[in-house]
Design a protein around this motif. Sequence first.
Motif, PDB file in Angstrom:
ATOM      1  N   PHE A   1       0.740  -1.159  -0.081  1.00  0.00           N
ATOM      2  CA  PHE A   1       0.099  -0.093  -0.082  1.00  0.00           C
ATOM      3  C   PHE A   1       0.829   1.367  -0.106  1.00  0.00           C
ATOM      4  O   PHE A   1       0.587   2.228  -0.342  1.00  0.00           O
ATOM      5  CB  PHE A   1      -0.972   0.068   1.237  1.00  0.00           C
ATOM      6  CG  PHE A   1      -2.003  -0.952   1.246  1.00  0.00           C
ATOM      7  CD1 PHE A   1      -2.931  -0.694  -0.001  1.00  0.00           C
ATOM      8  CD2 PHE A   1      -2.238  -1.866   1.783  1.00  0.00           C
ATOM      9  CE1 PHE A   1      -4.188  -1.630   0.041  1.00  0.00           C
ATOM     10  CE2 PHE A   1      -3.344  -2.942   1.712  1.00  0.00           C
ATOM     11  CZ  PHE A   1      -4.294  -2.453   0.752  1.00  0.00           C
ATOM     12  N   LEU A   2       2.157   1.240   0.724  1.00  0.00           N
ATOM     13  CA  LEU A   2       3.086   2.405   0.554  1.00  0.00           C
ATOM     14  C   LEU A   2       3.458   2.622  -0.884  1.00  0.00           C
ATOM     15  O   LEU A   2       3.472   3.579  -1.339  1.00  0.00           O
ATOM     16  CB  LEU A   2       4.112   2.153   1.542  1.00  0.00           C
ATOM     17  CG  LEU A   2       3.947   2.343   3.052  1.00  0.00           C
ATOM     18  CD1 LEU A   2       4.925   1.763   3.975  1.00  0.00           C
ATOM     19  CD2 LEU A   2       3.357   3.666   3.501  1.00  0.00           C
ATOM     20  N   GLY A   3       3.473   1.406  -1.524  1.00  0.00           N
ATOM     21  CA  GLY A   3       4.241   1.381  -2.721  1.00  0.00           C
ATOM     22  C   GLY A   3       2.957   2.219  -3.702  1.00  0.00           C
ATOM     23  O   GLY A   3       3.195   2.976  -4.863  1.00  0.00           O
ATOM     24  N   LEU A   4       1.789   2.029  -3.630  1.00  0.00           N
ATOM     25  CA  LEU A   4       0.775   2.571  -4.177  1.00  0.00           C
ATOM     26  C   LEU A   4       0.799   4.103  -4.240  1.00  0.00           C
ATOM     27  O   LEU A   4       0.237   4.750  -5.110  1.00  0.00           O
ATOM     28  CB  LEU A   4      -0.722   2.085  -3.719  1.00  0.00           C
ATOM     29  CG  LEU A   4      -0.778   0.657  -4.202  1.00  0.00           C
ATOM     30  CD1 LEU A   4      -2.208   0.114  -3.672  1.00  0.00           C
ATOM     31  CD2 LEU A   4      -0.782   0.327  -5.655  1.00  0.00           C
ATOM     32  N   LEU A   5       1.145   4.767  -2.978  1.00  0.00           N
ATOM     33  CA  LEU A   5       1.214   6.058  -2.631  1.00  0.00           C
ATOM     34  C   LEU A   5       2.774   6.492  -3.046  1.00  0.00           C
ATOM     35  O   LEU A   5       2.905   7.649  -2.871  1.00  0.00           O
ATOM     36  CB  LEU A   5       1.018   6.401  -1.078  1.00  0.00           C
ATOM     37  CG  LEU A   5      -0.090   5.659  -0.598  1.00  0.00           C
ATOM     38  CD1 LEU A   5      -0.096   6.001   1.025  1.00  0.00           C
ATOM     39  CD2 LEU A   5      -1.411   6.625  -1.305  1.00  0.00           C
ATOM     40  N   GLY A   6       3.356   5.350  -3.928  1.00  0.00           N
ATOM     41  CA  GLY A   6       4.722   6.374  -4.220  1.00  0.00           C
ATOM     42  C   GLY A   6       5.930   6.140  -3.013  1.00  0.00           C
ATOM     43  O   GLY A   6       6.882   6.894  -3.393  1.00  0.00           O
ATOM     44  N   ILE A   7       5.650   5.546  -2.164  1.00  0.00           N
ATOM     45  CA  ILE A   7       6.444   5.466  -1.046  1.00  0.00           C
ATOM     46  C   ILE A   7       7.220   4.278  -0.921  1.00  0.00           C
ATOM     47  O   ILE A   7       6.443   3.065  -1.041  1.00  0.00           O
ATOM     48  CB  ILE A   7       6.066   5.734   0.472  1.00  0.00           C
ATOM     49  CG1 ILE A   7       5.060   7.078   0.437  1.00  0.00           C
ATOM     50  CG2 ILE A   7       6.921   5.834   1.648  1.00  0.00           C
ATOM     51  CD1 ILE A   7       4.438   7.353   1.411  1.00  0.00           C
ATOM     52  N   ILE A   8       8.486   4.235  -0.871  1.00  0.00           N
ATOM     53  CA  ILE A   8       9.526   2.791  -0.776  1.00  0.00           C
ATOM     54  C   ILE A   8       9.375   2.467   0.640  1.00  0.00           C
ATOM     55  O   ILE A   8      10.198   3.125   1.599  1.00  0.00           O
ATOM     56  CB  ILE A   8      10.781   2.832  -1.359  1.00  0.00           C
ATOM     57  CG1 ILE A   8      10.628   3.366  -2.883  1.00  0.00           C
ATOM     58  CG2 ILE A   8      11.501   1.723  -1.248  1.00  0.00           C
ATOM     59  CD1 ILE A   8      12.060   3.608  -3.602  1.00  0.00           C
ATOM     60  N   GLY A   9       8.674   1.336   1.084  1.00  0.00           N
ATOM     61  CA  GLY A   9       8.688   0.821   2.542  1.00  0.00           C
ATOM     62  C   GLY A   9       9.954   0.301   2.931  1.00  0.00           C
ATOM     63  O   GLY A   9      10.735  -0.141   2.057  1.00  0.00           O
ATOM     64  N   PRO A  10      10.242   0.578   4.128  1.00  0.00           N
ATOM     65  CA  PRO A  10      11.400   0.145   4.893  1.00  0.00           C
ATOM     66  C   PRO A  10      11.461  -1.379   5.191  1.00  0.00           C
ATOM     67  O   PRO A  10      10.329  -2.072   4.851  1.00  0.00           O
ATOM     68  CB  PRO A  10      11.455   0.512   6.092  1.00  0.00           C
ATOM     69  CG  PRO A  10      10.215   0.853   6.502  1.00  0.00           C
ATOM     70  CD  PRO A  10       9.405   1.087   5.113  1.00  0.00           C
ATOM     71  N   ALA A  11      12.555  -2.128   5.490  1.00  0.00           N
ATOM     72  CA  ALA A  11      12.700  -3.303   5.661  1.00  0.00           C
ATOM     73  C   ALA A  11      12.235  -3.245   7.238  1.00  0.00           C
ATOM     74  O   ALA A  11      12.902  -3.382   8.171  1.00  0.00           O
ATOM     75  CB  ALA A  11      13.947  -3.953   5.327  1.00  0.00           C
ATOM     76  N   TRP A  12      10.801  -3.718   7.498  1.00  0.00           N
ATOM     77  CA  TRP A  12      10.418  -3.420   8.914  1.00  0.00           C
ATOM     78  C   TRP A  12      11.090  -4.298   9.894  1.00  0.00           C
ATOM     79  O   TRP A  12      11.695  -3.734  10.858  1.00  0.00           O
ATOM     80  CB  TRP A  12       8.870  -3.576   8.714  1.00  0.00           C
ATOM     81  CG  TRP A  12       8.103  -2.487   8.073  1.00  0.00           C
ATOM     82  CD1 TRP A  12       7.745  -2.650   6.787  1.00  0.00           C
ATOM     83  CD2 TRP A  12       7.601  -1.287   8.558  1.00  0.00           C
ATOM     84  NE1 TRP A  12       7.118  -1.353   6.457  1.00  0.00           N
ATOM     85  CE2 TRP A  12       7.109  -0.533   7.567  1.00  0.00           C
ATOM     86  CE3 TRP A  12       7.910  -0.447   9.671  1.00  0.00           C
ATOM     87  CZ2 TRP A  12       6.545   0.392   7.674  1.00  0.00           C
ATOM     88  CZ3 TRP A  12       7.287   0.733  10.021  1.00  0.00           C
ATOM     89  CH2 TRP A  12       6.446   1.127   9.002  1.00  0.00           C
ATOM     90  N   LEU A  13      11.219  -5.364   9.710  1.00  0.00           N
ATOM     91  CA  LEU A  13      11.494  -6.360  10.625  1.00  0.00           C
ATOM     92  C   LEU A  13      13.030  -6.676  10.697  1.00  0.00           C
ATOM     93  O   LEU A  13      13.638  -7.339  11.438  1.00  0.00           O
ATOM     94  CB  LEU A  13      10.664  -7.560  10.823  1.00  0.00           C
ATOM     95  CG  LEU A  13       9.168  -7.574  11.044  1.00  0.00           C
ATOM     96  CD1 LEU A  13       8.529  -8.795  10.883  1.00  0.00           C
ATOM     97  CD2 LEU A  13       8.886  -6.622  12.274  1.00  0.00           C
ATOM     98  N   SER A  14      13.664  -6.300   9.520  1.00  0.00           N
ATOM     99  CA  SER A  14      15.214  -6.533   9.442  1.00  0.00           C
ATOM    100  C   SER A  14      15.961  -5.498   9.691  1.00  0.00           C
ATOM    101  O   SER A  14      17.051  -5.608   9.171  1.00  0.00           O
ATOM    102  CB  SER A  14      15.640  -7.383   8.240  1.00  0.00           C
ATOM    103  OG  SER A  14      14.777  -6.546   7.016  1.00  0.00           O
ATOM    104  N   SER A  15      15.328  -4.393   9.935  1.00  0.00           N
ATOM    105  CA  SER A  15      16.172  -3.029  10.051  1.00  0.00           C
ATOM    106  C   SER A  15      16.287  -2.568  11.465  1.00  0.00           C
ATOM    107  O   SER A  15      15.126  -2.772  12.282  1.00  0.00           O
ATOM    108  CB  SER A  15      15.572  -1.914   9.209  1.00  0.00           C
ATOM    109  OG  SER A  15      15.992  -0.640   9.661  1.00  0.00           O
ATOM    110  N   GLU A  16      17.187  -2.450  12.053  1.00  0.00           N
ATOM    111  CA  GLU A  16      17.551  -1.920  13.338  1.00  0.00           C
ATOM    112  C   GLU A  16      16.886  -0.636  13.628  1.00  0.00           C
ATOM    113  O   GLU A  16      16.396  -0.422  15.025  1.00  0.00           O
ATOM    114  CB  GLU A  16      18.862  -1.522  13.685  1.00  0.00           C
ATOM    115  CG  GLU A  16      19.661  -2.761  13.724  1.00  0.00           C
ATOM    116  CD  GLU A  16      21.378  -2.762  14.339  1.00  0.00           C
ATOM    117  OE1 GLU A  16      21.391  -1.907  15.342  1.00  0.00           O
ATOM    118  OE2 GLU A  16      22.346  -3.211  13.774  1.00  0.00           O
TER     119      GLU A  16
END
Length: 307
Positions: free
Chosen positions: A152-167
Amino acid sequence: MSKIQSELGNSSAIHRNKRKYKEYLWAYAFIASPIIGFLLFAFIPISYSVYVSFTKYSGYQAPVVTGTANYERLLTDDPLFWKTLFNTFYSALSVPIGMAAALAIAIALNQRIRGILFFRVMFFLPTISSVVALTLLWKWIFNSDYGLLNYFLGLLGIIGPAWLSSEQWAMPAMIIQGVWAGLGFNMVLYLAALQGVPQSLYEAAEIDGANGWQRFLRITIPGISPTTLFILITSIIATMQDFPRFQIMTEGGPNYSTTTIVYYLFQNAFRYMEMGYASAMAWIIGILLMLITLLNFWLSRRWVHYD
């Protein structure tokens, strides 16, 4: 005649004493089960953990008394303890956010409109669902490659982060999931509290010219303050003891960024087999929770209203 009356009186007294004795026996029989259960599965293990916390104990060999070595190591020679303690308080940000969200939803669901019961059930449904199943669902939602959130973030033109693998983003993701998980139960409590505030107070305030925001601050907030205190204390205790979500979603990673104090306790006890050290950690957590709870009760005298 008086002798007969005396004998009848004595017989009646004996009968009453026998009946009272049977009632006491039944009462003790009913309370015996929880008392025995508490002694066997709570009091004795807790008492034994005090002793174990002063020993070096692997769970396989006899405990060796080491004095206060475990506590000294914990407080002065274990940076991971302080890191995981910080992570625990960081994750506790979900408490005020969740309480505010639950109150807002409860106010919305306190309206007398058609079909409101359906929405109340939908918001409460996750509370009675399996914690493991819901956590696995959110693990999929936060997946950086094919997760629903990044889609859904991609549909808004936002590149989502690596939520669970990012400190940087792992703990915010856990906070988001924690807020959602506690909404249903807290919402029901707030809903009951809102319905207990007398409508006459709102009517009197409206006649005096108070606007909606003033009625909320001066009537609603004080009226539900006992419920707010209950939710605050129980939510803090639950957050400090939160374990399954972190084990399933992140396993404490990456780089210990989501390792909470209870998860670190679990690792020491059952992965590194340091039962004595883990017991010392458990007692530090228990004392910390007691102090936080007492502080909340002390501060509540200034803002909780029971009238």
